[in-house]
Design an enzyme around this catalytic site. Structure first.
Site, mmCIF file in Angstrom:
data_model
loop_
_atom_site.group_PDB
_atom_site.id
_atom_site.type_symbol
_atom_site.label_atom_id
_atom_site.label_comp_id
_atom_site.label_asym_id
_atom_site.label_seq_id
_atom_site.Cartn_x
_atom_site.Cartn_y
_atom_site.Cartn_z
ATOM 1 N N CYS A 132 -0.371 -10.033 -3.957
ATOM 2 C CA CYS A 132 -0.166 -10.763 -5.296
ATOM 3 C C CYS A 132 -0.062 -12.254 -4.864
ATOM 4 O O CYS A 132 0.918 -12.578 -4.140
ATOM 5 C CB CYS A 132 1.037 -10.548 -5.954
ATOM 6 S SG CYS A 132 1.569 -11.307 -7.403
ATOM 7 N N ASN A 133 -0.935 -13.032 -5.497
ATOM 8 C CA ASN A 133 -0.699 -14.649 -5.140
ATOM 9 C C ASN A 133 0.492 -15.221 -5.630
ATOM 10 O O ASN A 133 1.025 -16.106 -5.133
ATOM 11 C CB ASN A 133 -1.979 -15.484 -5.618
ATOM 12 C CG ASN A 133 -3.227 -15.148 -4.767
ATOM 13 O OD1 ASN A 133 -3.472 -15.957 -3.746
ATOM 14 N ND2 ASN A 133 -3.908 -13.793 -5.015
ATOM 15 N N THR A 134 0.780 -14.832 -6.821
ATOM 16 C CA THR A 134 1.799 -15.461 -7.634
ATOM 17 C C THR A 134 3.155 -15.234 -6.863
ATOM 18 O O THR A 134 3.915 -16.061 -6.740
ATOM 19 C CB THR A 134 1.955 -14.687 -9.223
ATOM 20 O OG1 THR A 134 0.639 -14.598 -9.648
ATOM 21 C CG2 THR A 134 2.795 -15.591 -10.053
ATOM 22 N N GLU A 142 -7.145 -5.554 -16.044
ATOM 23 C CA GLU A 142 -6.345 -4.184 -16.068
ATOM 24 C C GLU A 142 -6.782 -3.160 -17.398
ATOM 25 O O GLU A 142 -6.630 -2.163 -17.080
ATOM 26 C CB GLU A 142 -4.834 -4.801 -16.727
ATOM 27 C CG GLU A 142 -3.907 -5.250 -15.328
ATOM 28 C CD GLU A 142 -3.564 -4.286 -14.289
ATOM 29 O OE1 GLU A 142 -3.227 -3.056 -14.868
ATOM 30 O OE2 GLU A 142 -3.632 -4.733 -13.137
ATOM 31 N N ASP A 180 1.729 -5.530 -5.838
ATOM 32 C CA ASP A 180 1.240 -6.512 -7.005
ATOM 33 C C ASP A 180 1.565 -6.141 -8.457
ATOM 34 O O ASP A 180 2.299 -4.946 -8.505
ATOM 35 C CB ASP A 180 -0.444 -6.215 -6.914
ATOM 36 C CG ASP A 180 -1.203 -7.070 -7.913
ATOM 37 O OD1 ASP A 180 -0.681 -8.272 -7.933
ATOM 38 O OD2 ASP A 180 -2.116 -6.775 -8.755
ATOM 39 N N SER A 181 1.314 -6.758 -9.315
ATOM 40 C CA SER A 181 1.550 -6.567 -10.786
ATOM 41 C C SER A 181 0.721 -5.257 -11.331
ATOM 42 O O SER A 181 1.314 -4.482 -12.143
ATOM 43 C CB SER A 181 1.376 -7.644 -11.646
ATOM 44 O OG SER A 181 0.140 -7.971 -11.546
ATOM 45 N N TYR A 239 1.739 -10.838 -14.507
ATOM 46 C CA TYR A 239 3.010 -11.581 -13.810
ATOM 47 C C TYR A 239 2.776 -13.115 -14.074
ATOM 48 O O TYR A 239 3.691 -14.045 -14.119
ATOM 49 C CB TYR A 239 2.880 -11.635 -12.365
ATOM 50 C CG TYR A 239 3.640 -10.191 -11.795
ATOM 51 C CD1 TYR A 239 4.571 -9.702 -12.618
ATOM 52 C CD2 TYR A 239 3.669 -10.263 -10.329
ATOM 53 C CE1 TYR A 239 5.340 -8.518 -12.131
ATOM 54 C CE2 TYR A 239 4.242 -8.999 -10.026
ATOM 55 C CZ TYR A 239 5.176 -8.322 -10.594
ATOM 56 O OH TYR A 239 5.698 -7.287 -9.942
ATOM 57 N N GLY A 240 1.564 -13.397 -14.753
ATOM 58 C CA GLY A 240 1.146 -14.836 -14.469
ATOM 59 C C GLY A 240 1.796 -15.835 -15.625
ATOM 60 O O GLY A 240 2.047 -17.115 -15.210
ATOM 61 N N CYS A 259 -6.167 -15.319 -7.127
ATOM 62 C CA CYS A 259 -5.449 -13.972 -7.831
ATOM 63 C C CYS A 259 -6.032 -12.624 -7.265
ATOM 64 O O CYS A 259 -7.310 -12.579 -7.276
ATOM 65 C CB CYS A 259 -5.417 -14.038 -9.247
ATOM 66 S SG CYS A 259 -5.028 -12.628 -10.237
ATOM 67 N N THR A 260 -5.388 -11.758 -6.895
ATOM 68 C CA THR A 260 -5.886 -10.604 -6.463
ATOM 69 C C THR A 260 -6.831 -9.881 -7.358
ATOM 70 O O THR A 260 -7.689 -8.787 -6.923
ATOM 71 C CB THR A 260 -4.957 -9.717 -5.667
ATOM 72 O OG1 THR A 260 -3.947 -9.560 -6.477
ATOM 73 C CG2 THR A 260 -4.409 -10.423 -4.453
ATOM 74 N N HIS A 261 -6.564 -9.859 -8.639
ATOM 75 C CA HIS A 261 -7.388 -9.344 -9.534
ATOM 76 C C HIS A 261 -8.913 -9.939 -9.794
ATOM 77 O O HIS A 261 -9.882 -9.263 -10.146
ATOM 78 C CB HIS A 261 -6.724 -9.585 -11.131
ATOM 79 C CG HIS A 261 -5.587 -8.555 -11.337
ATOM 80 N ND1 HIS A 261 -4.340 -8.678 -10.902
ATOM 81 C CD2 HIS A 261 -5.671 -7.481 -12.158
ATOM 82 C CE1 HIS A 261 -3.612 -7.912 -11.160
ATOM 83 N NE2 HIS A 261 -4.283 -7.108 -12.051
HETATM 84 N N1 DGL Z 1 -2.809 -10.300 -9.204
HETATM 85 C C1 DGL Z 1 -1.607 -10.858 -9.051
HETATM 86 C C2 DGL Z 1 -1.889 -12.355 -8.368
HETATM 87 O O1 DGL Z 1 -2.353 -12.390 -7.493
HETATM 88 C C3 DGL Z 1 -1.055 -11.219 -10.603
HETATM 89 C C4 DGL Z 1 -1.535 -11.375 -11.789
HETATM 90 C C5 DGL Z 1 -0.815 -11.138 -12.835
HETATM 91 O O2 DGL Z 1 -0.210 -9.980 -13.181
HETATM 92 O O3 DGL Z 1 -0.916 -12.114 -13.648
HETATM 93 O O4 DGL Z 1 -1.372 -13.441 -8.789
#
Ligand code: DGL
Length: 266
Positions: free
Chosen positions: A74-76, A153, A11-12, A43-44, A185-187
């Site tokens: 990471c979904n992205t 984060e 993931d990011s 990453y978004g 998004c996994t966050h």
């Molecule tokens: N946690 C990641 C996701 O699921 C990336 C989020 C990010 O870094 O913007 O998309």
């Protein structure tokens, strides 16, 4: 590839820990190698090309660690890089989009599904396309929530600032009458308490991590690669940024020390 290899996740940043903790729960004998690309988080807002470049290096790094399976935590990157990389590497891999959609489709009663995700995921239309492949009649309401990843984060999961941001992003989805919300998004599962408070008891939250890890478990078993043995597996954590900060945040989010975190610049 053999069954003593680890499962690779990336993931990011700390978001993928919401997936690795499900691996620990459902597949306790499996060792994990986790890569957090903390030098490049978030990453978004990045382009598809840039994301593919990062993901390619990370997958190649994990392949070099002889992982037997990769979960895009990471979904992205599940939306943008997995379709390209799954044919570039001879390793079995899974992302969050398809399992998350399958669960959302089983859950919705009124046919109105909300998706919150990063800007890049929303722009890709990946969730919407996958939903429509299965059921064209479903109404999909997608919303990018760019402030949430930097807040998580920074360790902010219950501050007034994060509550305000959650309200701002989610109130249009509440007004649209959705009964199912994909945490795309996994966050975001770290904010599940605030999110469900905002959406109310009639909206079911879908964290794609659970169905994704179940899918991974099935495939790993089918390939004959499930870990054997009772010994507690050793998990390894790598980051591209500052290891100390990641270790502290991981401890906060998981409630346990993840041990030494190694910096690996790719
Ligand atoms: N946690 C990641 C996701 O699921 C990336 C989020 C990010 O870094 O913007 O998309």
């Amino acid at each position: 590839m053999n069954n003593s290899g680890a499962i690779g996740l990336f993931d990011s940043g700390v978001g993928g820990l919401t997936v690795s903790r499900v691996v620990n729960r459902l597949l306790p004998a499996e060792a994990i190698i986790y890569y957090g690309d903390t030098a490049h988080v978030p990453y978004g807002q990045r382009s598809a090309e840039e994301l593919l470049g990062f993901a390619d290096k990370i997958v190649s790094f994990l392949a070099g660690q002889e992982v037997k399976y990769i979960i895009f935590a990471c979904n992205t990157n599940s939306a943008l890089s997995l379709p390209v990389l799954s044919s570039r590497y001879p390793l079995p891999m899974i992302g969050l989009i398809k399992p998350g959609v399958a669960e959302a489709l089983q859950t919705t009663r009124n046919g109105k599904i909300g998706v919150i995700a990063t800007e890049a995921t929303v722009r890709s239309g990946a969730y919407e396309k996958e939903i429509k492949i299965h059921d064209k009649s479903i109404e999909v309401f997608s919303r990018a929530a760019p402030l949430l990843v930097p807040l998580v984060e920074a360790g902010e999961t219950d501050t007034p600032a994060v509550a305000r941001a959650v309200r701002q992003y989610l109130s249009p989805l509440g007004q649209a009458g959705i009964d199912t919300l994909i945490l795309g998004c996994t966050h975001y599962p770290f904010l599940a308490g605030l999110i469900s408070e905002e959406m109310g008891p009639d909206v079911r939250l879908i964290d794609p991590a659970v169905s994704t890890v179940r899918g991974a478990a099935k495939e790993i078993s089918r390939l004959g690669l499930l870990a054997s043995g009772e010994a507690s597996p050793v998990h390894r954590f790598y980051v591209s940024g500052e290891p100390h900060t990641f270790r502290e945040q991981a401890q906060r989010f998981l409630g346990r020390d993840v041990g030494r975190v190694i910096r690996a610049d790719l």
